[in-house]
Write a protein that holds these residues in place. Structure first.
Motif, PDB file in Angstrom:
ATOM      1  N   PRO A 293      39.942  47.598  35.423  1.00 45.99           N
ATOM      2  CA  PRO A 293      41.250  48.121  34.974  1.00 45.99           C
ATOM      3  C   PRO A 293      41.737  47.479  33.675  1.00 45.99           C
ATOM      4  O   PRO A 293      42.312  48.169  32.821  1.00 45.99           O
ATOM      5  N   ALA A 294      41.481  46.174  33.502  1.00 44.46           N
ATOM      6  CA  ALA A 294      41.939  45.501  32.283  1.00 44.46           C
ATOM      7  C   ALA A 294      41.201  46.012  31.056  1.00 44.46           C
ATOM      8  O   ALA A 294      41.810  46.330  30.022  1.00 44.46           O
ATOM      9  N   VAL A 295      39.880  46.099  31.149  1.00 43.90           N
ATOM     10  CA  VAL A 295      39.082  46.553  30.004  1.00 43.90           C
ATOM     11  C   VAL A 295      39.344  48.023  29.712  1.00 43.90           C
ATOM     12  O   VAL A 295      39.504  48.425  28.545  1.00 43.90           O
ATOM     13  N   LEU A 296      39.408  48.831  30.751  1.00 41.67           N
ATOM     14  CA  LEU A 296      39.601  50.270  30.544  1.00 41.67           C
ATOM     15  C   LEU A 296      40.968  50.565  29.930  1.00 41.67           C
ATOM     16  O   LEU A 296      41.089  51.459  29.074  1.00 41.67           O
ATOM     17  N   SER A 297      41.994  49.829  30.325  1.00 42.96           N
ATOM     18  CA  SER A 297      43.315  50.058  29.748  1.00 42.96           C
ATOM     19  C   SER A 297      43.337  49.714  28.262  1.00 42.96           C
ATOM     20  O   SER A 297      43.943  50.437  27.460  1.00 42.96           O
ATOM     21  N   THR A 362      36.387  39.185  27.161  1.00 43.64           N
ATOM     22  CA  THR A 362      36.486  37.737  26.944  1.00 43.64           C
ATOM     23  C   THR A 362      37.679  37.138  27.679  1.00 43.64           C
ATOM     24  O   THR A 362      37.572  36.036  28.245  1.00 43.64           O
ATOM     25  N   SER A 363      38.798  37.826  27.714  1.00 41.35           N
ATOM     26  CA  SER A 363      39.973  37.298  28.408  1.00 41.35           C
ATOM     27  C   SER A 363      39.716  37.189  29.905  1.00 41.35           C
ATOM     28  O   SER A 363      40.058  36.171  30.535  1.00 41.35           O
ATOM     29  N   CYS A 364      39.106  38.209  30.486  1.00 43.82           N
ATOM     30  CA  CYS A 364      38.808  38.156  31.923  1.00 43.82           C
ATOM     31  C   CYS A 364      37.767  37.080  32.223  1.00 43.82           C
ATOM     32  O   CYS A 364      37.863  36.378  33.240  1.00 43.82           O
ATOM     33  N   ARG A 365      36.778  36.945  31.373  1.00 43.10           N
ATOM     34  CA  ARG A 365      35.756  35.921  31.594  1.00 43.10           C
ATOM     35  C   ARG A 365      36.363  34.517  31.522  1.00 43.10           C
ATOM     36  O   ARG A 365      36.040  33.645  32.341  1.00 43.10           O
ATOM     37  N   ILE A 366      37.231  34.277  30.567  1.00 43.64           N
ATOM     38  CA  ILE A 366      37.877  32.965  30.452  1.00 43.64           C
ATOM     39  C   ILE A 366      38.745  32.683  31.669  1.00 43.64           C
ATOM     40  O   ILE A 366      38.786  31.558  32.181  1.00 43.64           O
ATOM     41  N   GLY A 367      39.452  33.696  32.165  1.00 43.79           N
ATOM     42  CA  GLY A 367      40.249  33.492  33.366  1.00 43.79           C
ATOM     43  C   GLY A 367      39.408  33.226  34.597  1.00 43.79           C
ATOM     44  O   GLY A 367      39.788  32.415  35.453  1.00 43.79           O
ATOM     45  N   MET A 368      38.236  33.854  34.697  1.00 40.84           N
ATOM     46  CA  MET A 368      37.384  33.676  35.872  1.00 40.84           C
ATOM     47  C   MET A 368      36.723  32.306  35.914  1.00 40.84           C
ATOM     48  O   MET A 368      36.436  31.782  36.999  1.00 40.84           O
ATOM     49  N   LYS A 369      36.463  31.699  34.773  1.00 41.51           N
ATOM     50  CA  LYS A 369      35.812  30.386  34.760  1.00 41.51           C
ATOM     51  C   LYS A 369      36.810  29.248  34.582  1.00 41.51           C
ATOM     52  O   LYS A 369      36.411  28.104  34.360  1.00 41.51           O
TER      53      LYS A 369
END
Length: 408
Positions: A293-297, A362-369
């Motif tokens: 949802p984040a990337v698609l938006s 990149t934002s989601c990846r940084i939040g996940m790690k």
């Protein structure tokens, strides 16, 4: 025979004490009292305590024949079991004490037998690592690593992170292809919320920034072009700059600071609250439930915001040009239209889509790690903003080289 008790002197039957009882097939660690950490200071157990008990002579008995000879000391402890029958109450302080006992047994080469322990104690003790202490004698390198080693380590870490983002992008793309079959695992409400946050809510700041950028370009261009009596070309300058570079780049930078940081903070907060772990336990794919949802938006809203930024930027240039130069509105509009073709818009749209996908991934990846503390949430948000802005500028440089190569 029972060894002298360790720990605090028992003032009552509720005080936590322990003792070691020798047997023929090993030794037993006997505990009694209330092992509640919040009520009293619990005894400590170290490897020295175990070594002292293992090497001490446990008994001297008459030798066979009844002559009163002294038998030699018993052999060292080979196995240590635990007897908790005398424990009236316990909490995690008991688990910490038993973990210290297990660590001491590992160092002394003694087998720790956890079978006699109650099942709740066994389960909690099983959650702790077998050996959390570093091996003795392990070589430790002192000082900072060499310069080339730091560069190589950083480069390898960058490649590994690039591979992780590529794998996340592949999973997200596969999930997006399953949207048509309604098996993507994405909730429509999440997509609508992210779309509203990344799109309509960002119109004001995107409009203000692009209007000011267009006005600045027109002002600088007007000052210079007036010297050559070419003030009409201010419209071409603002139009080409907005369509090719400024609208896409400035909009992406705004979204990296506004939306990318919010995505990283949200996912890192979920990481700290163990919500990400809960999703994995239930078998819900993170790429479909959170990342898609984040990337698609962003992929959907970035081209629309780019077109909006182009129009607002040209409007800012128009206001400055009309107020500073002797240019009519019709002349400014005509010069803007003939300055660029549809190919420039297509090039800008492609750039905006790539920028949106990059910021989201990149934002989601940084939040996940990110870590699990409150401070890590701020660190993740800051890192997402910095990496997003620098990455957008770097990608724009790559697009500039590509455009020059293909003649756009």
């Amino acid at each position: 025979m029972t060894e002298p008790r360790k720990g605090a002197l028992p003032a009552s039957a509720d005080m936590p004490v322990w003792s070691i009882v020798r047997g023929r097939d090993g030794a037993s660690l006997t505990l009694s009292g209330r092992w509640i950490g919040r009520e009293t200071a619990l005894p400590r157990f170290t490897a020295q305590d175990l070594t002292a008990n293992a090497s001490r002579e446990t008994a001297r008995t008459p030798a066979p024949g009844g002559r009163g000879d002294i038998a030699p000391s018993s052999p060292a402890i080979q196995r240590l079991a635990c007897d908790l029958s005398g424990v009236s109450a316990w909490d995690t302080g008991l688990i910490a004490f038993l973990w210290d006992v297990r660590q001491a047994c590992t160092e002394a080469g003694i087998r720790f037998d956890s079978e006699p322990l109650p099942s709740p104690v066994q389960r909690l003790l099983g959650l702790l690592p077998e050996n959390a202490r570093p091996a003795q004698g392990a070589s430790r390198r002192k000082g900072r690593p060499a310069f080339l080693e730091r560069i190589g380590g950083g480069f390898i870490a960058m490649l590994a992170e690039t591979g992780a983002i590529a794998a996340l992008a592949r999973q997200t793309m596969q999930a997006s292809l399953r949207i048509l079959s309604r098996r993507s695992g994405m909730r429509r409400s999440d997509l609508l919320n992210d779309f509203a946050s990344a799109g309509p809510s960002a119109l004001l700041i995107v409009g203000v920034v692009n209007f000011l950028i267009g006005a600045i370009l027109a002002f600088v261009g007007a000052v210079q072009l007036q010297k050559f009596a070419a003030g009409i070309y201010v419209a071409s300058l603002v139009g080409i700059a907005s369509v090719r570079e400024m609208a896409a780049v400035m909009t992406a930078i705004i979204m990296a600071g506004r939306t990318g940081g919010a995505y990283a903070a949200r996912i890192s907060t979920m990481q700290g609250n163990e919500e990400i772990d809960a999703l994995r336990v239930f078998g819900i794919p993170i790429s479909s439930y959170l990342v898609l949802p984040a990337v698609l938006s962003l992929v959907i809203t970035m081209p629309l915001l780019y077109l909006y930024g182009c129009l607002i930027g040209m409007l800012g240039g128009y206001v400055v040009a009309i107020s500073m130069l002797d240019i009519t509105s019709l002349g400014y509009f005509h010069q803007t239209v003939i300055a660029f073709g549809p190919g420039q818009f297509v090039f800008g749209l492609v750039k905006s889509i790539v920028f949106g996908a990059f910021i989201g991934l990149t934002s989601c990846r940084i939040g996940m790690k990110a870590g699990r503390s409150a401070a890590d949430v701020g660190i993740a948000a800051t890192r997402a903003v910095v990496i997003g802005i620098v990455g957008v500028i770097a990608l724009d440089a790559v697009f500039a080289v590509i455009a020059n190569s293909v003649g756009i």
